[in-house]
Scaffold this motif. Structure first.
Motif, PDB file in Angstrom:
ATOM      1  N   THR A  41       0.827  -1.211   0.000  1.00 67.46           N
ATOM      2  CA  THR A  41       0.000   0.000   0.000  1.00 67.46           C
ATOM      3  C   THR A  41       0.857   1.254   0.000  1.00 67.46           C
ATOM      4  N   VAL A  42       1.914   1.257   0.808  1.00 64.97           N
ATOM      5  CA  VAL A  42       2.832   2.399   0.845  1.00 64.97           C
ATOM      6  C   VAL A  42       3.393   2.658  -0.547  1.00 64.97           C
ATOM      7  N   THR A  43       3.852   1.607  -1.210  1.00 65.28           N
ATOM      8  CA  THR A  43       4.455   1.754  -2.525  1.00 65.28           C
ATOM      9  C   THR A  43       3.443   2.210  -3.567  1.00 65.28           C
ATOM     10  N   LEU A  44       2.248   1.628  -3.547  1.00 64.56           N
ATOM     11  CA  LEU A  44       1.229   1.976  -4.548  1.00 64.56           C
ATOM     12  C   LEU A  44       0.726   3.405  -4.382  1.00 64.56           C
ATOM     13  N   VAL A  45       0.579   3.858  -3.144  1.00 63.40           N
ATOM     14  CA  VAL A  45       0.161   5.248  -2.920  1.00 63.40           C
ATOM     15  C   VAL A  45       1.229   6.201  -3.445  1.00 63.40           C
ATOM     16  N   TRP A  46       2.480   5.901  -3.154  1.00 63.24           N
ATOM     17  CA  TRP A  46       3.586   6.717  -3.653  1.00 63.24           C
ATOM     18  C   TRP A  46       3.588   6.747  -5.179  1.00 63.24           C
ATOM     19  N   LEU A  47       3.413   5.587  -5.791  1.00 61.38           N
ATOM     20  CA  LEU A  47       3.396   5.497  -7.245  1.00 61.38           C
ATOM     21  C   LEU A  47       2.256   6.324  -7.829  1.00 61.38           C
ATOM     22  N   TYR A  48       1.075   6.243  -7.211  1.00 59.97           N
ATOM     23  CA  TYR A  48      -0.085   7.016  -7.686  1.00 59.97           C
ATOM     24  C   TYR A  48       0.186   8.517  -7.622  1.00 59.97           C
ATOM     25  N   ILE A  49       0.734   8.971  -6.508  1.00 66.18           N
ATOM     26  CA  ILE A  49       0.996  10.401  -6.335  1.00 66.18           C
ATOM     27  C   ILE A  49       1.960  10.906  -7.399  1.00 66.18           C
ATOM     28  N   GLU A  50       3.004  10.141  -7.668  1.00 65.40           N
ATOM     29  CA  GLU A  50       3.995  10.573  -8.650  1.00 65.40           C
ATOM     30  C   GLU A  50       3.413  10.569 -10.064  1.00 65.40           C
ATOM     31  N   ILE A  51       2.619   9.572 -10.397  1.00 58.11           N
ATOM     32  CA  ILE A  51       1.983   9.540 -11.723  1.00 58.11           C
ATOM     33  C   ILE A  51       1.006  10.703 -11.862  1.00 58.11           C
ATOM     34  N   LEU A  52       0.263  11.003 -10.799  1.00 63.33           N
ATOM     35  CA  LEU A  52      -0.668  12.140 -10.833  1.00 63.33           C
ATOM     36  C   LEU A  52       0.090  13.443 -11.040  1.00 63.33           C
ATOM     37  N   ARG A  53       1.240  13.589 -10.390  1.00 63.86           N
ATOM     38  CA  ARG A  53       2.062  14.798 -10.556  1.00 63.86           C
ATOM     39  C   ARG A  53       2.549  14.918 -12.001  1.00 63.86           C
ATOM     40  N   ILE A  54       3.001  13.812 -12.573  1.00 61.81           N
ATOM     41  CA  ILE A  54       3.489  13.837 -13.951  1.00 61.81           C
ATOM     42  C   ILE A  54       2.381  14.259 -14.911  1.00 61.81           C
ATOM     43  N   LEU A  55       1.195  13.675 -14.748  1.00 62.04           N
ATOM     44  CA  LEU A  55       0.073  14.027 -15.610  1.00 62.04           C
ATOM     45  C   LEU A  55      -0.303  15.513 -15.458  1.00 62.04           C
ATOM     46  N   ALA A  56      -0.259  16.007 -14.226  1.00 64.11           N
ATOM     47  CA  ALA A  56      -0.607  17.413 -13.980  1.00 64.11           C
ATOM     48  C   ALA A  56       0.408  18.351 -14.624  1.00 64.11           C
ATOM     49  N   ILE A  57       1.689  18.001 -14.530  1.00 56.90           N
ATOM     50  CA  ILE A  57       2.737  18.837 -15.113  1.00 56.90           C
ATOM     51  C   ILE A  57       2.605  18.842 -16.635  1.00 56.90           C
ATOM     52  N   LEU A  58       2.338  17.697 -17.221  1.00 65.65           N
ATOM     53  CA  LEU A  58       2.164  17.617 -18.664  1.00 65.65           C
ATOM     54  C   LEU A  58       0.937  18.402 -19.116  1.00 65.65           C
ATOM     55  N   ARG A  59      -0.134  18.334 -18.330  1.00 67.60           N
ATOM     56  CA  ARG A  59      -1.341  19.112 -18.673  1.00 67.60           C
ATOM     57  C   ARG A  59      -1.063  20.599 -18.558  1.00 67.60           C
TER      58      ARG A  59
END
Length: 287
Positions: free
Chosen positions: A266-284
């Motif tokens: 869970t720790v790893t998946l939450v971290w992964l989600y946050i980073e992917i969300l940040r990448i998508l936001a920066i690209l947008r």
């Protein structure tokens, strides 16, 4: 079985200080060749950690994260509302609630993560508590990012991206028979601690005004590079998680250790989600 993962290293079953040898003479038996041995613990098999028990506990913890995130999202409400003349205006109360949930959830989640990581006997209640706190953080952060880019679908895209990364990593681990060596563990663990340390320093510098626009964690090109690096680290951490779980099942760890495995995932998946969300936001944001 030694583990350098802070989630698992405090537990004797994972770090090689545990022994499964039966010392009770009532458990001894003699085989047909008159060689001393031990009776197979068939009655205790159901009390051992299995892949199914890990999947079950992980589903519970991730379900709790998602439920808490959904509640936080609804409670925060709309950050952008329609003004008197039809234009979009910021609801400051919603903004304050969002940041309060994000900061409070992150801090409480960090504390519970440390407690769970260093407890020798895992507590299911504390794991669920961590999932609730982290869910509140995830819900609030997701609301802030979705408002920043003006599109709620970015959250669902990040969720899909997270599970695709998880599935691809698991498939690669199994089909390519990835072997986790001690050197691999040390390199990944050092990299993760170094990244965490740099993130904390960057946060302190940002709060004191030494760096602008979030520093290395801003929504800019530098932030994009750092988040991409973080995704790579999170994927490597998933490989370590899979290895620890596989070895734990092989070692016949107690069933309660399924909660520790679920917590680590869970720790790893939450971290992964946050980073992917940040990448998508920066690209947008760069469109």
């Amino acid at each position: 079985m030694h583990s350098s993962n802070p989630v698992f290293s405090r537990n004797e079953s994972y770090n090689g200080r545990s022994s499964s040898v039966q010392t009770d003479p009532s458990q001894w038996t003699i085989d047909t060749n008159a060689q001393p041995g031990y009776a197979p613990p068939s009655a205790a098999t159901s009390d051992r950690m299995t892949i199914d028990s890990v999947v079950e506990k992980t589903a519970i913890t991730l379900g709790t994260v998602i439920a808490a995130a959904a509640v936080a999202w609804v409670v925060i409400g709309q950050i952008l509302v329609e003004g008197r003349f039809g234009q979009a205006v910021v609801d400051q109360d919603a903004v304050n609630t969002a940041y309060m949930f994000a900061i409070g959830g992150a801090l409480l989640g960090f504390v519970l993560a440390m407690v769970n990581s260093f407890k020798k006997i895992i507590s299911p209640a504390l794991v669920i508590g961590y999932a609730v706190a982290e869910g509140v953080f995830v819900g609030a952060f997701s609301k802030i990012v979705a408002t920043y880019v003006g599109d709620v679908s970015i959250v669902f895209q990040a969720i899909v991206g997270t599970f695709v990364a998880f599935g691809a990593t698991l498939a690669a681990y199994k089909f390519f028979n990835i072997q986790v060596t001690d050197k691999f563990r040390k390199v990944v663990t050092i990299a993760i601690f170094a990244f965490a340390g740099a993130t904390v320093v960057n946060l302190l510098l940002s709060l004191t005004g030494v760096v602008d626009n979030g520093g290395i964690r801003g929504f800019n090109t530098l932030g994009l590079v750092v988040s991409a690096f973080a995704v790579v680290l999170a994927v490597l951490m998933l490989v370590l998680d899979f290895d620890y779980i596989e070895k734990g099942v092989q070692a016949g760890l107690p069933k309660r250790e399924s909660w520790r495995a679920a917590f680590g995932l869970t720790v790893t998946l939450v971290w992964l989600y946050i980073e992917i969300l940040r990448i998508l936001a920066i690209l947008r944001g760069s469109d």
